[in-house]
Design a protein around this motif. Structure first.
Motif, PDB file in Angstrom:
ATOM      1  N   CYS A  27      89.558  47.611  34.088  1.00  0.00           N
ATOM      2  CA  CYS A  27      90.644  47.799  35.484  1.00  0.00           C
ATOM      3  C   CYS A  27      89.823  47.653  36.614  1.00  0.00           C
ATOM      4  CB  CYS A  27      90.954  49.370  35.529  1.00  0.00           C
ATOM      5  SG  CYS A  27      92.176  49.750  34.081  1.00  0.00           S
ATOM      6  N   ILE A  33      90.151  43.824  37.306  1.00  0.00           N
ATOM      7  CA  ILE A  33      91.440  43.510  37.966  1.00  0.00           C
ATOM      8  C   ILE A  33      91.061  43.453  39.538  1.00  0.00           C
ATOM      9  CG2 ILE A  33      93.492  44.190  38.357  1.00  0.00           C
ATOM     10  CD1 ILE A  33      93.539  45.233  35.495  1.00  0.00           C
ATOM     11  N   PHE A  34      90.450  44.605  40.001  1.00  0.00           N
ATOM     12  CA  PHE A  34      90.247  44.439  41.417  1.00  0.00           C
ATOM     13  C   PHE A  34      89.193  43.490  42.002  1.00  0.00           C
ATOM     14  CE2 PHE A  34      92.060  48.577  40.770  1.00  0.00           C
ATOM     15  CZ  PHE A  34      92.542  49.382  41.718  1.00  0.00           C
ATOM     16  N   ARG A  58      91.021  40.402  42.129  1.00  0.00           N
ATOM     17  CA  ARG A  58      92.067  40.458  43.256  1.00  0.00           C
ATOM     18  C   ARG A  58      91.397  40.332  44.664  1.00  0.00           C
ATOM     19  NH1 ARG A  58      97.471  42.660  44.103  1.00  0.00           N
ATOM     20  NH2 ARG A  58      97.621  42.215  41.887  1.00  0.00           N
ATOM     21  N   PHE A  59      90.440  40.808  44.942  1.00  0.00           N
ATOM     22  CA  PHE A  59      89.756  40.797  46.043  1.00  0.00           C
ATOM     23  C   PHE A  59      88.351  40.142  46.356  1.00  0.00           C
ATOM     24  CE2 PHE A  59      92.528  44.683  45.664  1.00  0.00           C
ATOM     25  CZ  PHE A  59      93.029  44.576  46.661  1.00  0.00           C
ATOM     26  N   ALA A  70      86.460  51.141  44.654  1.00  0.00           N
ATOM     27  CA  ALA A  70      87.308  50.271  43.695  1.00  0.00           C
ATOM     28  C   ALA A  70      87.576  51.070  42.440  1.00  0.00           C
ATOM     29  CB  ALA A  70      87.042  48.868  43.795  1.00  0.00           C
ATOM     30  N   ALA A  79      90.776  52.283  40.723  1.00  0.00           N
ATOM     31  CA  ALA A  79      91.062  51.856  39.544  1.00  0.00           C
ATOM     32  C   ALA A  79      91.249  52.869  38.244  1.00  0.00           C
ATOM     33  CB  ALA A  79      90.111  50.892  38.835  1.00  0.00           C
ATOM     34  N   GLY A  99      94.788  54.067  38.872  1.00  0.00           N
ATOM     35  CA  GLY A  99      95.604  53.043  38.464  1.00  0.00           C
ATOM     36  C   GLY A  99      95.771  53.325  36.813  1.00  0.00           C
ATOM     37  N   GLU A 105      99.401  48.423  39.747  1.00  0.00           N
ATOM     38  CA  GLU A 105      99.806  47.587  40.926  1.00  0.00           C
ATOM     39  C   GLU A 105      99.934  48.254  42.354  1.00  0.00           C
ATOM     40  OE1 GLU A 105     100.349  44.237  43.251  1.00  0.00           O
ATOM     41  OE2 GLU A 105      99.952  44.387  41.004  1.00  0.00           O
ATOM     42  N   LEU A 147      96.149  48.756  43.636  1.00  0.00           N
ATOM     43  CA  LEU A 147      95.610  47.789  44.249  1.00  0.00           C
ATOM     44  C   LEU A 147      96.228  47.538  45.525  1.00  0.00           C
ATOM     45  CD1 LEU A 147      96.122  45.084  41.227  1.00  0.00           C
ATOM     46  CD2 LEU A 147      94.077  45.805  42.310  1.00  0.00           C
ATOM     47  N   PHE A 158      94.090  50.345  47.837  1.00  0.00           N
ATOM     48  CA  PHE A 158      92.835  49.888  47.921  1.00  0.00           C
ATOM     49  C   PHE A 158      93.066  48.921  48.889  1.00  0.00           C
ATOM     50  CE2 PHE A 158      89.438  46.891  47.007  1.00  0.00           C
ATOM     51  CZ  PHE A 158      88.484  47.835  47.142  1.00  0.00           C
ATOM     52  N   LYS A 159      93.782  47.848  48.854  1.00  0.00           N
ATOM     53  CA  LYS A 159      93.981  46.950  50.058  1.00  0.00           C
ATOM     54  C   LYS A 159      94.184  47.636  51.234  1.00  0.00           C
ATOM     55  CE  LYS A 159      96.872  42.888  51.723  1.00  0.00           C
ATOM     56  NZ  LYS A 159      98.024  42.056  51.363  1.00  0.00           N
TER      57      LYS A 159
END
Length: 628
Positions: free
Chosen positions: A454, A457-458, A461-462, A473, A477, A480, A501, A504, A507-508
């Motif tokens: 997981c 995935i972060f 994405r970032f 993160a 995660a 999530g 999602e 995520l 986290f943004k």
């Protein structure tokens, strides 16, 4: 049937036995084997009745003195109530044998198992009884309560509703000392994981060769995890309102993280939600708390002592801790609590004899809220916030079209939606957490490996994350992962991938509010900026200004083509950075390009000419901001 017919039937039974009497009423198709089976059943009933009568008999003189437990009425003519009795012999004389004496001590009280902890201590006796209202109860009685006169034992049993015959209460300790059950159970002082079993105040969930029960000196009540309603109703009235609302879905997923911390080798996970009043922060906490129990019982206040917060964390070990309204708490207490709660280790205490007591330990997922951010709340008392505190307590500002909400699910306003959430969570709660544990205790997958997946995935994405961002993160995660897991288990009924999602998205938002990179350089730069903004005119003068300052001096300033440079003396620089580690501060400021090195790069100070000579200074310049 007349009275004469009934009398005739009884006479037939006496003369011809059961078969001849039944022949008048049973159909002719019954075989002799059927009749034999009926006869056998009757004999069994008679035998059982005889055994019950025998069990109700008081012992003879040769078996006294002794204690006996009678589950039903007992004694001559079954006229004595059920309970624990002491049978002994009275005084005798030359003319008369000793009289048989029988006294009732209490209601039915059975010792069903011997209990001990993992270290082979804290021995106890697991007792089972019904209180005065007929409710069946179990209590692990510590053997130490049998020391002395047994007053503490009597208090505890009186308090739990055991029917005790007051004149004979002193015999309770002697009776219990003579009990030696064959069964054994484990005890633990904190709820949460015990090997593969999850222990709650009123139950243990999972498979184990020996039962595990909770025994705590603290005030851990079974009502904390008491459920109401049904899982399907909670799904329809609570969980179904979360999709479309990232904030709600995020905090509910967080509520399931506590039992996963140990499986993912994490000590804690704490999220602080902040924003203006009446934006849905408390509603979100109520929804999250409904996973485990009644929200008003599960919500704790930040206005507590350090010892109180420590006790609250222990009570929900491997679970979920809700802390409401940080703005009402004393800033000094909050500052001390942040590390305490997140690190999961209590204060060191000493016993009366001076020896150190064992530390309290806990692992919890924490949801905190308040109108202020942590740094804003601490700054009101002049307390600087540490980067380590903000890495342990991740902060998220409320976001949404209607306060904390986006999708109102056909409710007319955010207020109406929040009111519905409050009503639903006050009626449906506690079922989701139990359903989750029943599946999790039988799931042998490697969740630490899943968490690593997981986290990737972060990172995809970032992009590359700093050490502090990666730590944060991992927490997002886990949230999530927990949300996806309860969806897989069928606990929430959420669509697949919606929880990850949401994590995520949150986290943004966290990264945008906090800024990218490590926090210490940002904090140090902001500290210097604030110092210059406060004292730039009063503690600094231009390098060619001959006027003397009538007060404290921190240095000078000079104008360059790229802007103003602030020349800090050694004493002024140490004060401006809050007496932080000097070498680390210099390294961080050079890394940001704020501290300018002189001709000799090995030296961090620069010699600057003044109107009356020259001196060495730390040269500070903010290239991206026109301070002063």
């Amino acid at each position: 049937m007349t009275d004469a017919d009934a009398k005739s039937l009884l006479d037939d039974e006496a003369e011809d036995g059961l078969t001849s009497a039944l022949d008048r009423f049973l159909p002719a198709r019954l075989s002799p084997a059927d009749l034999a089976e009926i006869q056998q059943a009757r004999q069994s009933m008679v035998a059982a009745s005889s055994e019950k009568d025998a069990a109700a008999l008081f012992p003879c003189a040769d078996s006294r003195p002794c204690y006996q437990v009678y589950e039903h009425t007992c004694g001559p003519g079954h006229s004595w109530p059920a309970g624990v009795y002491y049978h002994f012999l009275g005084k005798s004389s030359a003319k008369e044998p000793p009289a048989l004496r029988d006294v009732r001590i209490c209601g039915v009280l059975n010792a069903v198992a011997i209990a001990r902890n993992r270290q082979g201590g804290d021995f106890g006796l697991l007792l089972e009884f019904r209180d005065r209202l007929g409710q069946l109860k179990q209590w692990n009685m510590p053997f130490r309560l049998l020391a002395g006169r047994g007053d503490e034992l009597q208090k505890a049993l009186f308090d739990q509703g055991l029917d005790i015959h007051y004149p004979q209460r002193s015999r309770l300790a002697e009776y219990l000392c003579q009990q030696h059950p064959d069964r054994t159970v484990w005890i633990t002082s904190t709820p949460g994981w015990f090997d593969h079993v999850y222990v709650l105040p009123d139950r243990s969930i999972g498979d184990s060769s020996d039962a595990v029960i909770l025994q705590s000196e603290g005030n851990i009540h079974s009502s904390l995890y008491r459920p109401a309603g049904t899982l399907s109703a909670w799904q329809q009235q609570v969980a179904d309102l979360c999709p479309g609302n990232p904030f709600l879905l995020f905090v509910v997923s967080l509520a399931f993280c506590g039992p996963l911390l140990a499986k993912c080798h994490l000590d804690s996970l704490a999220i602080h939600i902040y924003g203006p009043s009446s934006q849905g922060k408390t509603s979100g906490m109520q929804v999250a708390a409904s996973v485990w129990g009644e929200p008003k019982r599960f919500q704790r206040s930040w206005t507590a002592t350090l010892n109180g917060l420590e006790s609250a964390a222990v009570q929900v070990n491997d679970g979920f801790l809700c802390l409401d309204e940080i703005s009402k708490a004393d800033a000094q207490d909050v500052s001390k609590s942040l590390y305490l709660l997140a690190n999961g280790v209590g204060k060191q205490r000493a016993m009366v004899n001076g020896k150190a007591m064992l530390h309290q330990h806990w692992r919890v997922a924490i949801l905190s809220n308040g109108e202020d951010s942590i740094e804003a709340h601490l700054s009101k008392a002049g307390i600087p916030v540490k980067a380590g505190e903000l890495v342990r307590f991740l902060q998220l500002q409320v976001f949404g079209q209607h306060g904390a909400f986006d999708h109102l699910h056909d409710y007319g306003s955010g207020r109406a939606f929040a009111t519905a959430l409050h009503q639903h969570t006050s009626e449906q709660y506690g079922t989701a957490g139990i359903a989750f544990l029943e599946r999790l205790t039988r799931d042998s997958r490697d969740f630490a490996a899943y968490l690593d997946q997981c986290l990737r995935i972060f990172e995809q994405r970032f992009g590359p994350l700093s050490a502090q961002e990666a730590r944060a993160a991992r927490g997002f995660a886990l949230i999530g992962l927990a949300g996806e897991l309860v969806s897989e288990y069928g606990v929430t009924g959420w669509p697949e991938r919606i929880a990850m999602e949401t994590a995520l998205i949150c986290f943004k938002h966290w990264r945008q509010q906090r800024g990218t990179g490590e926090l210490e350089p940002q904090q140090l730069a902001n500290t210097l900026r604030q110092y210059i903004e406060l004292y730039g005119d009063s503690r600094f003068t231009k390098t060619d200004d001959p006027n003397r300052l009538h007060g404290e001096r921190s240095g000078y300033w000079r104008q360059t083509e790229r802007g103003r440079q602030w020349l800090f003396s050694s004493a002024g620089f140490k004060k401006a950075i809050g007496y932080a580690d000097l070498a680390l501060a210099v390294k961080l400021l050079i890394g940001q390009g704020i501290l300018k090195s002189g001709p000799n790069p090995k030296k961090h100070v620069t010699q600057v000419k003044l109107y009356s000579g020259s001196a060495w200074f730390y040269v500070i310049q903010f290239d991206d901001d026109h301070v002063g």
